[in-house]
Design a protein around this motif. Structure first.
Motif, PDB file in Angstrom:
ATOM      1  N   PRO A  70      -5.140  19.448  11.047  1.00 51.00           N
ATOM      2  CA  PRO A  70      -6.179  20.477  10.864  1.00 51.00           C
ATOM      3  C   PRO A  70      -6.391  20.871   9.411  1.00 51.00           C
ATOM      4  CG  PRO A  70      -4.700  21.068  12.662  1.00 51.00           C
ATOM      5  CD  PRO A  70      -4.080  19.918  11.957  1.00 51.00           C
ATOM      6  N   ALA A  71      -5.352  20.716   8.560  1.00 46.73           N
ATOM      7  CA  ALA A  71      -5.484  21.137   7.161  1.00 46.73           C
ATOM      8  C   ALA A  71      -6.533  20.336   6.416  1.00 46.73           C
ATOM      9  CB  ALA A  71      -4.134  21.016   6.463  1.00 46.73           C
ATOM     10  N   LEU A  72      -6.905  19.161   6.902  1.00 43.76           N
ATOM     11  CA  LEU A  72      -7.913  18.341   6.239  1.00 43.76           C
ATOM     12  C   LEU A  72      -9.287  18.992   6.266  1.00 43.76           C
ATOM     13  CD1 LEU A  72      -5.573  16.307   6.503  1.00 43.76           C
ATOM     14  CD2 LEU A  72      -7.255  14.554   7.066  1.00 43.76           C
ATOM     15  N   GLN A 122       0.818  -1.207   0.000  1.00 41.70           N
ATOM     16  CA  GLN A 122       0.000   0.000   0.000  1.00 41.70           C
ATOM     17  C   GLN A 122       0.855   1.262   0.000  1.00 41.70           C
ATOM     18  OE1 GLN A 122      -3.381   0.434  -0.019  1.00 41.70           O
ATOM     19  NE2 GLN A 122      -3.844  -1.754  -0.122  1.00 41.70           N
ATOM     20  N   ARG A 123       0.385   2.292  -0.693  1.00 42.90           N
ATOM     21  CA  ARG A 123       1.010   3.611  -0.588  1.00 42.90           C
ATOM     22  C   ARG A 123       0.706   4.182   0.795  1.00 42.90           C
ATOM     23  NH1 ARG A 123      -1.816   6.598  -5.291  1.00 42.90           N
ATOM     24  NH2 ARG A 123      -0.619   8.348  -4.455  1.00 42.90           N
ATOM     25  N   LEU A 124       1.652   4.957   1.328  1.00 42.89           N
ATOM     26  CA  LEU A 124       1.551   5.407   2.714  1.00 42.89           C
ATOM     27  C   LEU A 124       1.623   6.928   2.793  1.00 42.89           C
ATOM     28  CD1 LEU A 124       1.518   4.681   5.767  1.00 42.89           C
ATOM     29  CD2 LEU A 124       4.021   4.693   5.679  1.00 42.89           C
ATOM     30  N   ARG A 125       0.664   7.509   3.541  1.00 45.19           N
ATOM     31  CA  ARG A 125       0.682   8.929   3.877  1.00 45.19           C
ATOM     32  C   ARG A 125       0.345   9.056   5.363  1.00 45.19           C
ATOM     33  NH1 ARG A 125      -1.916  12.142  -1.385  1.00 45.19           N
ATOM     34  NH2 ARG A 125      -0.353  11.344  -2.874  1.00 45.19           N
ATOM     35  N   ALA A 126       0.842  10.116   5.979  1.00 45.24           N
ATOM     36  CA  ALA A 126       0.684  10.282   7.429  1.00 45.24           C
ATOM     37  C   ALA A 126       0.080  11.639   7.736  1.00 45.24           C
ATOM     38  CB  ALA A 126       2.040  10.129   8.127  1.00 45.24           C
ATOM     39  N   LEU A 127      -0.568  11.704   8.918  1.00 47.18           N
ATOM     40  CA  LEU A 127      -1.166  12.940   9.429  1.00 47.18           C
ATOM     41  C   LEU A 127      -0.374  13.385  10.644  1.00 47.18           C
ATOM     42  CD1 LEU A 127      -4.938  11.892   9.203  1.00 47.18           C
ATOM     43  CD2 LEU A 127      -3.602  13.179   7.522  1.00 47.18           C
ATOM     44  N   ALA A 128       0.110  14.616  10.615  1.00 48.83           N
ATOM     45  CA  ALA A 128       0.841  15.173  11.751  1.00 48.83           C
ATOM     46  C   ALA A 128      -0.155  15.682  12.780  1.00 48.83           C
ATOM     47  CB  ALA A 128       1.752  16.314  11.296  1.00 48.83           C
ATOM     48  N   PRO A 129       0.034  15.382  14.071  1.00 50.69           N
ATOM     49  CA  PRO A 129      -0.940  15.785  15.093  1.00 50.69           C
ATOM     50  C   PRO A 129      -1.023  17.302  15.208  1.00 50.69           C
ATOM     51  CG  PRO A 129       1.073  14.964  16.100  1.00 50.69           C
ATOM     52  CD  PRO A 129       1.204  14.684  14.637  1.00 50.69           C
ATOM     53  N   ALA A 130      -2.217  17.777  15.597  1.00 51.66           N
ATOM     54  CA  ALA A 130      -2.448  19.218  15.700  1.00 51.66           C
ATOM     55  C   ALA A 130      -1.589  19.855  16.783  1.00 51.66           C
ATOM     56  CB  ALA A 130      -3.927  19.482  15.976  1.00 51.66           C
ATOM     57  N   THR A 131      -1.219  19.114  17.820  1.00 51.92           N
ATOM     58  CA  THR A 131      -0.408  19.677  18.895  1.00 51.92           C
ATOM     59  C   THR A 131       1.027  19.940  18.461  1.00 51.92           C
ATOM     60  OG1 THR A 131       0.030  17.416  19.658  1.00 51.92           O
ATOM     61  CG2 THR A 131      -1.795  18.611  20.693  1.00 51.92           C
TER      62      THR A 131
END
Length: 412
Positions: free
Chosen positions: A138-140, A49-58
């Motif tokens: 948050p950008a989502l 699978q291709r992988l992308r990550a979300l950085a936490p808002a904090t």
């Protein structure tokens, strides 16, 4: 595609056992699977699978700035200095990423500590899984803005401490801990004009937001909730905005440089394959022509020199014609054959059926119309003082007379 949410409390000593929330998305953005596991287990389960990550808002802060410059390189160079008044840390310790321009003409930007980027980089490098994009959480929700004022909803994202999602038309989305929401909201409302102090809340009461004493705020309950699937669909964009894998972190985390060379490499491979196929086809044609030529040479040699073994046909033919073959003497067989054929050509009806030539003599089988012509031909050969003719046999038939003559030089 696999989307993972990085935890808020990720430390260097917990990289191996960090538990990540994850969602596996289909092409239409629907998440058929989700769960929580460490990255090594996810790599074993979703290796392709291709992988992308979300950085936490904090860990990431979003800003909206007025940037008169337009060029990408100019914006990237000027962004840290444009943010300097809003940041309390040294610019050398921060990673600043420019984003798209919003509808009001201002530029979106993300700021994260360099140390956090290095920890996240180490996490994915440890399991040798290439990360395509790292997006601030948050950008989502950048597209979920109210027409006026603020919209406050409970965050659907898993987190140790509950959070609230605050969106506005003139600012970037913010995820705030619910315990700090009242204090943050008072500071934010203080920067808004009176006619824009409107709050649309879902899942929060006026008392929970500490607004019971502020009658100047227009408070409204709305039934809307955060669309988690729509927010995850933001990650499916080919080049998602505000991707933190930029600048110095783009080299090690984005697609490897050789991937940009895949189209020309594929074209070169196809060209090489076509050339090899063409060379192979031409080689087969030349090999077949060579075999045919060798067979033709053997046939000609055997018909011309039936009592000789073919070793080097060109040299052997030259020796025979020049009279230099072993055992030959005097003039060559080629000249003898030439003189005999000159006499035979004077007889109109004479045709040569076959002949055998050596340096010393020539044996010819002729087809003539009658015995009279045969005698005329023999007389012509006898008139040559250097030639000696012997009739080996003659037969008559329906087509005329077939005669076999042996011609040699006198005294040989």
């Amino acid at each position: 595609m696999l989307i993972v949410l990085l935890p808020d409390d990720l430390q260097d000593d917990s990289l191996e056992r960090a538990s990540l929330h994850w969602w596996r998305l289909e092409r239409d953005g629907s998440p058929p699977e989700h769960g929580q596991d460490n990255l090594h287990a996810l790599k074993l389960r979703f290796a392709g699978q291709r992988l992308r990550a979300l950085a936490p808002a904090t860990a990431v802060s979003l800003y909206r700035l007025t940037m008169p410059v337009r060029g990408t390189a100019s914006i990237r160079a000027a962004l840290p200095f444009a943010l300097e008044d809003q940041l309390s840390q040294d610019l050398e310790l921060l990673h600043c990423v420019p984003g798209p321009r919003r509808s009001d003409g201002r530029l979106a930007a993300a700021v994260v500590e360099t140390a956090s980027m290095e920890r996240w980089q180490a996490l994915f490098a440890g399991c040798q899984w290439r990360l395509e994009a790292l997006i601030p959480l948050p950008a989502l929700h950048a597209g979920e803005t109210p027409d006026q004022g603020l919209m406050i909803r409970r965050s659907p994202w898993p987190c140790v401490i509950p959070q609230a999602l605050v969106t506005a038309r003139d600012e970037e989305p913010v995820l705030i801990e619910t315990g700090m929401l009242g204090l943050w909201l008072k500071r934010r409302l203080g920067t808004l004009p009176e006619d824009d102090r409107i709050i649309q809340a879902s899942g929060f009461s006026r008392d929970e937001l500490d607004l019971e004493a502020d009658s100047a705020v227009d408070f409204t309950h709305v039934p809307t909730t955060v669309d988690l699937q729509g927010a995850l669909g933001y990650c499916l964009q080919p080049s998602p905005p505000l991707n933190l894998l930029a600048g110095v972190f783009a080299t090690s985390l984005v697609a490897p440089p050789w991937r940009k060379m895949r189209p020309p490499l594929i074209a070169a491979s196809v060209l090489v394959a076509v050339l090899l196929a063409q060379f192979s086809f031409e080689w087969l044609i030349l090999a077949r022509e060579r075999d045919q030529l060798v067979a033709s040479i053997e046939t000609t040699f055997n018909n011309s020199l039936p009592n000789s073994r073919m070793v080097q046909p060109v040299t052997q033919f030259r020796q025979v014609l020049e009279g230099s073959a072993p055992g030959s003497s005097g003039q060559g067989g080629g000249e003898l054959l030439y003189e005999a054929l000159g006499v035979i050509a004077q007889t109109d009806s004479a045709s040569i059926k076959q002949f055998r030539s050596t340096p010393a003599e020539v044996e010819i089988e002729l087809q003539l119309a009658s015995f009279a012509e045969l005698e005329t031909l023999r007389a012509g050969l006898a008139a040559k003082p250097q030639l000696q003719e012997i009739l080996q046999g003659a037969d008559s038939g329906a087509e005329g007379v077939t005669a076999r003559l042996k011609i040699s030089r006198r005294g040989s």
